[in-house]
Design a protein around this motif. Sequence first.
Motif, PDB file in Angstrom:
ATOM      1  N   GLU A  27     -41.723   2.350  17.264  1.00 32.74           N
ATOM      2  CA  GLU A  27     -42.868   3.005  17.923  1.00 32.74           C
ATOM      3  C   GLU A  27     -42.683   3.015  19.440  1.00 32.74           C
ATOM      4  O   GLU A  27     -42.962   4.013  20.098  1.00 32.74           O
ATOM      5  N   GLY A  52     -49.727   7.220  21.838  1.00 28.59           N
ATOM      6  CA  GLY A  52     -48.614   6.422  21.338  1.00 28.59           C
ATOM      7  C   GLY A  52     -48.753   4.962  21.693  1.00 28.59           C
ATOM      8  O   GLY A  52     -48.413   4.079  20.894  1.00 28.59           O
ATOM      9  N   GLN A  55     -51.179   3.377  19.432  1.00 21.78           N
ATOM     10  CA  GLN A  55     -50.533   3.202  18.129  1.00 21.78           C
ATOM     11  C   GLN A  55     -49.678   1.933  18.124  1.00 21.78           C
ATOM     12  O   GLN A  55     -49.694   1.174  17.154  1.00 21.78           O
ATOM     13  N   GLU A  58     -51.866  -1.080  17.774  1.00 21.50           N
ATOM     14  CA  GLU A  58     -52.350  -1.203  16.396  1.00 21.50           C
ATOM     15  C   GLU A  58     -51.272  -1.723  15.451  1.00 21.50           C
ATOM     16  O   GLU A  58     -51.549  -2.524  14.567  1.00 21.50           O
ATOM     17  N   VAL A  59     -50.034  -1.250  15.627  1.00 17.49           N
ATOM     18  CA  VAL A  59     -48.933  -1.702  14.775  1.00 17.49           C
ATOM     19  C   VAL A  59     -48.697  -3.199  14.981  1.00 17.49           C
ATOM     20  O   VAL A  59     -48.488  -3.949  14.023  1.00 17.49           O
TER      21      VAL A  59
END
Length: 178
Positions: A27, A52, A55, A58-59
Amino acid sequence: MSQVPWRVITYRLPPEPSRHRVAVWRELRRLGAVPLQQGTWAVPEGEPFEAGFAQVVEVVKAAGGQPVVLAVTGEEASAAQLEELVTAEREAEWGEFLPDCGKYETELAGEVAKGKLTLAELDEEEQSLDRLRRWYRTIKARDLFGAPSASAAERRLKECAEALEGFAEQVYQSRDRP
């Protein structure tokens, strides 16, 4: 030099399973972030990075990790160093992109030499050019500071498009013959 605000993310993840570390790493790479040290990356603030970056956070959380996000402000020397790191990363990406343009043109020339002037081959070559265009747009969106090879990449992509037009014309002419 214009002052670009930066974010730094540092995170810790459980040692196992390793797929979480790989997912976060992918990511961050996709985002265009630059590694500062293990588990610490920098990215410019603003579009196209915001979604991004969220994201990535969150990952990390979903993997049971602990993300810490910091804003980098002020010191011009640090900002200049980050810009150099980002530009070097983009230059490396352009360095991978440019040879693929050459491979694409070589592929087209090979198909002409073999007389493989079919609609199926034209479709395949159009898909390959679309892939090059997507790759170009991805790198270009992350190339905030204008890596040296960016203009060569733009020129080479146009040359690839022109080569495809020439190939399409040859396919058309070959189909027109009795």
